[in-house]
Design a protein around this motif. Sequence first.
Motif, PDB file in Angstrom:
ATOM      1  N   MET A  60       0.826  -1.200   0.000  1.00  0.00           N
ATOM      2  CA  MET A  60       0.000   0.000   0.000  1.00  0.00           C
ATOM      3  C   MET A  60       0.865   1.257   0.000  1.00  0.00           C
ATOM      4  O   MET A  60       0.583   2.224  -0.723  1.00  0.00           O
ATOM      5  N   LEU A  61       1.945   1.257   0.795  1.00  0.00           N
ATOM      6  CA  LEU A  61       2.832   2.411   0.811  1.00  0.00           C
ATOM      7  C   LEU A  61       3.544   2.566  -0.533  1.00  0.00           C
ATOM      8  O   LEU A  61       3.675   3.686  -1.050  1.00  0.00           O
ATOM      9  N   VAL A  62       3.988   1.469  -1.118  1.00  0.00           N
ATOM     10  CA  VAL A  62       4.630   1.532  -2.433  1.00  0.00           C
ATOM     11  C   VAL A  62       3.656   2.079  -3.473  1.00  0.00           C
ATOM     12  O   VAL A  62       4.021   2.928  -4.298  1.00  0.00           O
ATOM     13  N   ALA A  63       2.419   1.618  -3.438  1.00  0.00           N
ATOM     14  CA  ALA A  63       1.427   2.094  -4.404  1.00  0.00           C
ATOM     15  C   ALA A  63       1.178   3.587  -4.239  1.00  0.00           C
ATOM     16  O   ALA A  63       1.090   4.326  -5.231  1.00  0.00           O
ATOM     17  N   ALA A  64       1.077   4.042  -2.995  1.00  0.00           N
ATOM     18  CA  ALA A  64       0.857   5.468  -2.759  1.00  0.00           C
ATOM     19  C   ALA A  64       2.023   6.289  -3.297  1.00  0.00           C
ATOM     20  O   ALA A  64       1.828   7.323  -3.947  1.00  0.00           O
ATOM     21  N   ALA A  65       3.241   5.837  -3.052  1.00  0.00           N
ATOM     22  CA  ALA A  65       4.423   6.576  -3.471  1.00  0.00           C
ATOM     23  C   ALA A  65       4.621   6.563  -4.972  1.00  0.00           C
ATOM     24  O   ALA A  65       5.215   7.488  -5.538  1.00  0.00           O
ATOM     25  N   ALA A  66       4.144   5.512  -5.629  1.00  0.00           N
ATOM     26  CA  ALA A  66       4.320   5.388  -7.071  1.00  0.00           C
ATOM     27  C   ALA A  66       3.118   5.889  -7.863  1.00  0.00           C
ATOM     28  O   ALA A  66       3.144   5.856  -9.101  1.00  0.00           O
TER      29      ALA A  66
END
Length: 429
Positions: free
Chosen positions: A221-227
């Motif tokens: 979820m954090l990776v998706a938000a950042a990307a």
Amino acid sequence: MTQTRLTDPSALTIAAAQAAMAAGRLTARGLLEACLERVAQVEPVVRALTAFDAGAARAAADAADRAGRPGLFGGIPFGAKDVLDSADLVSGYGSPIWAGHRPRGDAAAIAMTRAAGGILLGKTVTTEFATRRPGPTANPWHRGHTPGGSSSGSAAGVAAGFFPAAFGTQTAGSILRPAAFNGVAGYKPSYGTIHRGGMKVMSESLDTIGALGRTLADCAMLVAAAAGLPAPPAARASAPRILFCPGPAEALLTDATRALLAATASRLSAAGARVADATLPPAVMAAVTAHPAVMNGESAQALAWERATSRAQISDGLLAVLDQGAALAPGALDAARVVFADARATYLDWLGDADLVLTASAPGEAPEGLGWTGDPACNLLWTALHGPCASLPAGVGPAGLPLGVQLVGRFGADDAFVAAAGWVEAALG
């Protein structure tokens, strides 16, 4: 490790926290206060943070609540490794050379996550330029042991309940090894998934921004938000195809890690996965030997200014590898990059129709003492191959410290990887 109360919001996964907010049982401010309480209780011992501003975080949480917590990461606190610039907090890169440095803007990863509704709680301790000299962070499970590195503070902060997820970076094993040592999940997405703008990059060919979290879903979820990506997929329903490979560091694995890998392979097979033993081909293994040339050669270029102006403020260990990288013979760096490219192509052929590789996250439990963050030998090959990797908590070693297993996938197929790795995480319970 100091345990959180079962009813403590700081112990919630991101999905559980957002569900509680949607149901009116929790607010972003309430979640943040629970996390800040953990910081007040544990940070004096763990020392995972380099900087944080509780007032600014509270203001951001209140603003999120007033706005209805929009965005993929709406209302969720996060930490950021101190090689990522932040406009409102000091960014020192783990080095006295940059002490007190205040960037004008946020790194892309932080800016994107804030735009997705995330609340930056604080910057987390990194080793020196995410490479050598460790910071003061202790393992929350036992303060006499390292939390690993270089994403030391991010892993320890998640384990201690400071935030449900935090950014880490990986050049060799800097996300996955600390994840294993701290009993949390770690996810290094495919190389280039998260933009590195505003990051203190060391190796152009290797450095990858990823996440540490309570679960793989939290990390994703954090990776998706950042990307700027949609919400990551849920765990797949069907059992994946898995290649079981102890990895290039097999000779370094402790008996406990060997037993854990074998038991994990058996458990996954019993749950329905197709697990087959596999041996890496020589062309893939060649990347292990090439890794130091690429990492050290590119790091010497990245720190050219620091080497020229501030050698006395660089640790002896880092200076040695930087000087070694700068002294590479002409063409050696390019030749090592060619080895990487050949290894990536061969790996994809070797992987075939398998979904995942099962291998070790670290040789064993977190080493005793804070002067060494452990050996990245279990991770550096997979980092060089550029595909997604994850470390999942899978057991406890003889000293009572966590052990993890590593999963590796196919470059660019991160959604499929997260779904298959999610099946593994569920099967391991």
